[in-house]
Design an enzyme around this catalytic site. Structure first.
Site, PDB file in Angstrom:
ATOM      1  N   SER A  33       0.827  -1.205   0.000  1.00 50.42           N
ATOM      2  CA  SER A  33       0.000   0.000   0.000  1.00 50.42           C
ATOM      3  C   SER A  33       0.864   1.260   0.000  1.00 50.42           C
ATOM      4  O   SER A  33       1.637   1.466  -0.934  1.00 50.42           O
ATOM      5  CB  SER A  33      -0.952  -0.046   1.195  1.00 50.42           C
ATOM      6  OG  SER A  33      -1.989   0.901   1.058  1.00 50.42           O
ATOM      7  N   ASP A  38      -8.883  -6.526  -4.220  1.00 54.48           N
ATOM      8  CA  ASP A  38      -8.357  -5.328  -3.557  1.00 54.48           C
ATOM      9  C   ASP A  38      -9.238  -4.125  -3.913  1.00 54.48           C
ATOM     10  O   ASP A  38      -9.271  -3.682  -5.066  1.00 54.48           O
ATOM     11  CB  ASP A  38      -6.917  -5.067  -3.991  1.00 54.48           C
ATOM     12  CG  ASP A  38      -6.216  -4.021  -3.134  1.00 54.48           C
ATOM     13  OD1 ASP A  38      -6.914  -3.126  -2.619  1.00 54.48           O
ATOM     14  OD2 ASP A  38      -4.988  -4.101  -2.996  1.00 54.48           O
ATOM     15  N   HIS A  67      -6.829  -6.300   0.216  1.00 55.52           N
ATOM     16  CA  HIS A  67      -5.710  -5.377   0.372  1.00 55.52           C
ATOM     17  C   HIS A  67      -4.860  -5.849   1.543  1.00 55.52           C
ATOM     18  O   HIS A  67      -5.118  -5.501   2.705  1.00 55.52           O
ATOM     19  CB  HIS A  67      -6.265  -3.967   0.626  1.00 55.52           C
ATOM     20  CG  HIS A  67      -5.229  -2.893   0.581  1.00 55.52           C
ATOM     21  ND1 HIS A  67      -4.618  -2.500  -0.601  1.00 55.52           N
ATOM     22  CD2 HIS A  67      -4.699  -2.108   1.563  1.00 55.52           C
ATOM     23  CE1 HIS A  67      -3.767  -1.526  -0.339  1.00 55.52           C
ATOM     24  NE2 HIS A  67      -3.790  -1.271   0.961  1.00 55.52           N
TER      25      HIS A  67
END
Length: 236
Positions: A45, A131, A165
């Site tokens: 991320s 995600d 994610h």
């Protein structure tokens, strides 16, 4: 997931916001005997975006980059709305050619290392099909960005796992499609291991016994004056 020199490692640890123990001694961080030519940087991320930024800006130092849910260099262009919308939610197309132009311009101005260094980097990309935070199309654009500088033989892209994610593992964490704390998902896929193998080759077998080592709380003011003024903790 990192193999870094002392200073490069600190660049990724400076965000630490809380001491490890109320009774831990805060000490200067010692030097480590690490081969700088074997430096790689990886992240998930925001850490993935940072890994790309660092790998491009300091390409002369970087052997490889591992990206889990990240996007191209300078995608946000110093704008929070662009970062959250275009570079994460894919609300509008990313102009990859413009980012390549900016990269070349920055390199020519000496603001970042020469882009010729990128040719030798090993790039490992991962994007889960579930995600919802950093959409897969953003990482597709990252692949296109890297392909401008690096041959396909040095780029690996895993984009067929139904992961949320998170960092994918082979045996630990939330359900694979989850997007929840601690953002580590059991997807029957060893993301960290595959990443490191792509960059470094065969690895030693994973440790299945008791973990060893200690945590060290170190003084961050030896690397950045008055850490609090930079939204950093006094210790890492």
């Amino acid at each position: 997931m990192f193999r870094l020199t002392r200073c490069r490692l600190l660049a990724l640890l400076l965000w630490t916001a809380a001491p490890i123990s109320a009774h831990a001694d805060i000490v200067p961080l010692p030097a480590y005997n690490i081969d700088i030519t074997q430096t790689s940087v990886s992240g998930l991320s925001s850490g993935a975006f940072m890994a790309v930024q660092y790998g491009v800006a300091y390409s002369s130092l970087i052997k490889g980059v591992g990206v889990m849910a990240g996007g191209p260099y300078y995608c946000a262009k110093d704008d929070l709305q662009t970062a959250q919308n275009k570079c994460m939610a894919a609300s509008s197309p990313i102009n990859v050619n413009d980012l390549i132009r900016i990269t070349d311009q920055n390199a020519q101005a000496g603001a970042i290392d020469a882009t010729s260094n990128l040719q030798g980097q090993r790039i490992w990309l991962f994007s889960g099909t579930q995600d919802s935070v950093v959409k897969q199309s953003v990482e597709n654009d990252l692949q296109r960005y890297y392909q401008h500088y690096i041959g396909n033989n040095n780029i690996f892209y895993k984009n067929d796992v139904a992961a949320g994610h998170a960092v994918p593992t082979d045996s630990f964490g939330n359900s694979c499609s989850s997007t929840a704390d601690p953002y580590i998902n059991n997807c029957a896929y060893d993301g960290a291991g595959e990443l490191l193998k792509w960059i470094y080759g065969n690895l030693n077998p994973p440790n299945t016994g008791t973990l060893k080592g200690t945590f060290t709380e170190f003084d961050q003011s030896q690397f950045i004056p008055n850490p609090n003024s930079h939204s950093m903790a006094n210790s890492g």
